[in-house]
Design a protein around this motif. Structure first.
Motif, mmCIF file in Angstrom:
data_model
loop_
_atom_site.group_PDB
_atom_site.id
_atom_site.type_symbol
_atom_site.label_atom_id
_atom_site.label_comp_id
_atom_site.label_asym_id
_atom_site.label_seq_id
_atom_site.Cartn_x
_atom_site.Cartn_y
_atom_site.Cartn_z
ATOM 1 N N SER A 121 -31.606 112.397 13.541
ATOM 2 C CA SER A 121 -30.782 111.530 12.586
ATOM 3 C C SER A 121 -31.262 110.063 12.603
ATOM 4 N N LYS A 122 -32.043 109.517 11.679
ATOM 5 C CA LYS A 122 -32.364 108.290 11.664
ATOM 6 C C LYS A 122 -31.266 107.251 11.614
ATOM 7 N N ARG A 123 -30.124 107.680 10.751
ATOM 8 C CA ARG A 123 -29.074 106.826 10.199
ATOM 9 C C ARG A 123 -28.343 106.776 11.562
ATOM 10 N N GLY A 124 -28.046 107.783 12.262
ATOM 11 C CA GLY A 124 -27.447 107.702 13.510
ATOM 12 C C GLY A 124 -28.103 107.035 14.784
ATOM 13 N N ALA A 125 -29.540 106.877 14.606
ATOM 14 C CA ALA A 125 -30.105 106.233 15.613
ATOM 15 C C ALA A 125 -29.717 104.874 15.158
#
Length: 141
Positions: free
Chosen positions: A51-55
């Motif tokens: 998860s790029k967004r979560g990171a």
């Protein structure tokens, strides 16, 4: 140090204890980062989980919890000792969060803003690993 300053440092520890990675993963329906990848509740592990967004949200949250208590302490013009202890308490809260069984992250994203926020001199001369890593010259302080 008076009782107000002691309470301020304790509050910084509690803010640091808020685990951005665990909260973001719960809100986004991702598995607990402590049970996946490296087992570390941090932005890199959230990225590893896909998860790029979560990171990115985790990284921002971890940086803010180091930055905001120090900026507030600076705004309130507390003593230099209290200012330093505020940043340190937020960092220790990230490493050993009271809300998550004292299993925290590595603290780089929380440490950098908390050590560079007290002054522009500290920001430019900080031995923070992420600042050195970003500059491309990682070395011991």
């Amino acid at each position: 140090m008076d009782i107000t300053e002691i309470l301020f440092v304790a509050a910084a520890y509690l803010v640091g204890s808020i685990s951005s990675a665990i909260i973001v993963c719960r809100l986004m329906g991702l598995p607990d980062p402590r049970s996946q990848g490296s087992g570390n509740p941090g932005a890199t592990n959230v990225l590893r989980m896909g998860s790029k967004r979560g990171a990115a949200i985790t990284l921002a949250g971890d940086m803010l919890k180091g930055l905001l208590p120090v900026l507030l302490a600076r705004y309130l013009e507390v003593s230099v000792l209290t200012l330093a202890l505020t940043g340190f308490a937020a960092f220790i809260g990230h490493l050993y969060p009271v809300f998550f069984q004292f299993q925290g992250g590595k603290g780089v994203a929380t440490c950098c803003p908390s050590t560079s926020a007290p002054s522009t001199t500290a920001a430019s001369t900080s031995s923070c690993p992420c600042r050195r890593g970003a500059a491309g010259w990682w070395c011991a302080p």
